[in-house]
Design a protein around this motif. Sequence first.
Motif, short mmCIF file in Angstrom:
data_model
loop_
_atom_site.label_atom_id
_atom_site.label_comp_id
_atom_site.label_asym_id
_atom_site.label_seq_id
_atom_site.Cartn_x
_atom_site.Cartn_y
_atom_site.Cartn_z
N ILE A 1 29.29 14.42 37.95
CA ILE A 1 30.35 13.44 38.22
C ILE A 1 30.88 12.86 36.92
O ILE A 1 32.10 12.71 36.73
N SER A 2 29.97 12.53 35.99
CA SER A 2 30.39 11.96 34.70
C SER A 2 31.30 12.91 33.94
O SER A 2 32.34 12.51 33.41
N ILE A 3 30.90 14.18 33.89
CA ILE A 3 31.68 15.17 33.14
C ILE A 3 33.06 15.37 33.79
O ILE A 3 34.09 15.35 33.12
N GLU B 1 35.34 12.29 33.46
CA GLU B 1 35.77 12.07 32.08
C GLU B 1 36.88 13.06 31.70
O GLU B 1 37.79 12.72 30.95
N ILE B 2 36.80 14.28 32.22
CA ILE B 2 37.84 15.27 31.97
C ILE B 2 39.16 14.85 32.61
O ILE B 2 40.24 15.12 32.09
N GLY B 3 39.07 14.15 33.76
CA GLY B 3 40.30 13.67 34.40
C GLY B 3 40.34 13.81 35.91
O GLY B 3 41.23 13.27 36.56
N PHE B 4 39.38 14.55 36.48
CA PHE B 4 39.35 14.72 37.93
C PHE B 4 38.88 13.43 38.61
O PHE B 4 38.14 12.64 38.02
N CYS B 5 39.30 13.23 39.85
CA CYS B 5 38.94 12.04 40.61
C CYS B 5 37.96 12.42 41.73
O CYS B 5 38.28 13.31 42.53
#
Length: 257
Positions: A87-89, A92-96
């Motif tokens: 979830i963190s990765i 952070e990349i931009g997915f919700c």
Amino acid sequence: MNKFRDSIIFYNINSLEYYIENSNDKISLIISKLPKIKLKKNISLTSILDNIDTIENINLLKKIYMKCEDDSHIYIFSDKNDISVNISIMTEIGFCLENILIYNKKLKNNNNLFIDNTGIILFFVKNIKRKIKINKNKNSILNISQVEYTEDYPFSLVEYLLKCSKKDKLDDNLVLDLNSVNGEVPLACIKYNLKCICLGLNKKINTRLSSYLDKVDKVKKEIKEDKEIKKDKEVNIKNKDKEKLKKIIKETIKKGS
């Protein structure tokens, strides 16, 4: 790289990354596990967000984000120990993160009451929410019967997710799998005539997809032959009917004379 109809299997992550970066196709749906995440020295899991650029394969995930449609659906199969990291990765990349989906695994040995048979899928979106046909209940338990546990993804579950999230127009779909062991995702895509790109972890995927397509071609050939036989029979019946009609006409003329 091997191609099976509209499914392309890559066996090298760099080749897949190059294809994604240079292709004009947009990704509409991801059904996958995250590629193996490795942290460089002196980077702990607790500092992932502060050191996101040091994670191996993070550039691939960033390129995937850029190539995703704004209304894309992303299903990440996750082990329970990796949920927070994944979830963190992804966020952070931009997915919700839209939801955490739960399904029941049918285990071979169910004598042990303490075995956990639940599976986890993290459901992400990019920007625009698109209608999904997963059960309308507020809970996040997938409306599907127990699925066979495999080292890849359960095929019946992959089919279910495809039906839930594929776009109506076939050409608007491109499905991505970054962690294919048995070829479940490309096989389902072939079945439903969807385009797919996939990172294969072993070459037995080639054998499986080739075998499936051979069976499909064999069935098509048999259907075609059956149609031709049926057509020939219909022609023969028509010819016999014509001969009978001619005979009746001749006998009628003969009686009349």
